[in-house]
Design a protein around this motif. Structure first.
Motif, short mmCIF file in Angstrom:
data_model
loop_
_atom_site.label_atom_id
_atom_site.label_comp_id
_atom_site.label_asym_id
_atom_site.label_seq_id
_atom_site.Cartn_x
_atom_site.Cartn_y
_atom_site.Cartn_z
N GLY A 111 -3.92 -1.19 5.97
CA GLY A 111 -4.41 0.18 5.98
C GLY A 111 -5.34 0.40 7.16
O GLY A 111 -5.70 -0.54 7.88
N LEU A 130 6.00 3.98 4.76
CA LEU A 130 5.86 4.79 5.97
C LEU A 130 7.18 4.75 6.73
O LEU A 130 7.91 3.76 6.68
N GLN A 142 -4.24 14.85 0.82
CA GLN A 142 -3.56 13.78 0.12
C GLN A 142 -3.14 12.70 1.11
O GLN A 142 -2.77 12.99 2.24
N GLY A 143 -3.20 11.43 0.69
CA GLY A 143 -2.84 10.32 1.57
C GLY A 143 -4.05 9.67 2.21
O GLY A 143 -3.91 8.67 2.90
N VAL A 144 -5.24 10.24 1.99
CA VAL A 144 -6.47 9.70 2.57
C VAL A 144 -7.51 9.61 1.46
O VAL A 144 -7.60 10.51 0.63
N THR A 145 -8.27 8.52 1.46
CA THR A 145 -9.39 8.41 0.52
C THR A 145 -10.69 8.41 1.31
O THR A 145 -10.81 7.72 2.32
N GLY A 173 -6.85 5.05 4.74
CA GLY A 173 -5.50 5.48 4.42
C GLY A 173 -4.49 4.59 5.11
O GLY A 173 -4.85 3.69 5.88
N ILE A 174 -3.19 4.86 4.88
CA ILE A 174 -2.16 4.03 5.50
C ILE A 174 -1.60 4.63 6.78
O ILE A 174 -0.99 3.95 7.58
N ASP A 175 -1.83 5.93 7.01
CA ASP A 175 -1.33 6.61 8.20
C ASP A 175 -2.45 6.74 9.23
O ASP A 175 -3.42 7.47 8.99
N LEU A 183 -3.31 10.41 10.36
CA LEU A 183 -3.98 11.22 9.34
C LEU A 183 -5.43 10.78 9.15
O LEU A 183 -6.33 11.63 9.03
N LYS A 222 0.80 -1.23 0.00
CA LYS A 222 0.00 0.00 0.00
C LYS A 222 0.84 1.28 0.00
O LYS A 222 0.29 2.36 -0.17
N GLY A 223 2.14 1.17 0.25
CA GLY A 223 2.97 2.37 0.25
C GLY A 223 4.15 2.25 1.20
O GLY A 223 4.54 1.17 1.63
#
Length: 177
Positions: free
Chosen positions: A82, A33, A119-122, A135-137, A140, A30-31
């Motif tokens: 996530g 961190l 950005q970084g959140v859907t 999101g992955i954070d 956030l 997913k990305g």
């Protein structure tokens, strides 16, 4: 002894973790961190596990031990699964819809609330009365969900407003005649 800090964080397949000094970087499907730990703890990678140990017996070192382990576990969970927060809207005429990168909320005000999604959140709206923040954070995701909820907090008399899906609203009895 920290019960949380003692447990090693397992690195699942498809995830790579690197430690350089006090900085931990985790890459997954997913990305990517990263987290920078304080100098009170030592971070080590052994095969497919990340272990955290305190550098002394001071109170601060023991506090940072469990917190650092939790932060690293959140990094691993974020890049694999996530994080997700679900919000529910209650109230007559209250609704939400996504238009591009803007969440449009009708919450009983004289105007529509336009919330710009960072950005970084859907953010998705499966129904008009449901909002899903992903999101992955974790920080956030929680912050965006809290900002959306802040536009109309649930009130205790009728329960109208935006609430978390698993949140319980303490209800009050209205005036008596």
């Amino acid at each position: 002894m920290s019960r949380i800090g003692k447990k090693p964080v397992t690195i699942p397949a498809g995830v790579t973790a690197t430690v350089s000094g006090q900085k931990v970087e985790v890459k997954g499907p997913k990305g990517t961190l990263s987290f920078t730990a304080t100098d009170d703890v030592t971070i080590a990678i052994n095969e497919n596990e990340i272990t955290v140990t305190p550098r002394g017996q001071s109170k601060r070192a023991r506090q940072q031990w469990g917190m650092t382990r939790s932060m690293i576990a959140n990094l691993v969970k974020g890049v694999t699964e996530g994080f997700r927060k679900e919000l529910e809207i209650n109230g007559v005429g209250y609704r939400a819809q996504m238009q591009g990168n803007v969440l449009k909320l009708s919450l009983g005000y004289s105007h529509e609330v336009n919330f710009q999604v960072p950005q970084g959140v859907t953010v998705t709206t499966p129904k008009q009365t449901e909002i899903v923040v992903e999101g992955i954070d974790p920080q956030l995701v929680g912050e965006v969900a809290a900002k959306i909820r802040e536009w109309r907090r649930p009130e205790p008399y009728k329960g109208k407003g935006i609430k978390y899906k698993d949140e319980y609203i303490f209800r009050k009895e209205g005036k008596k005649k």
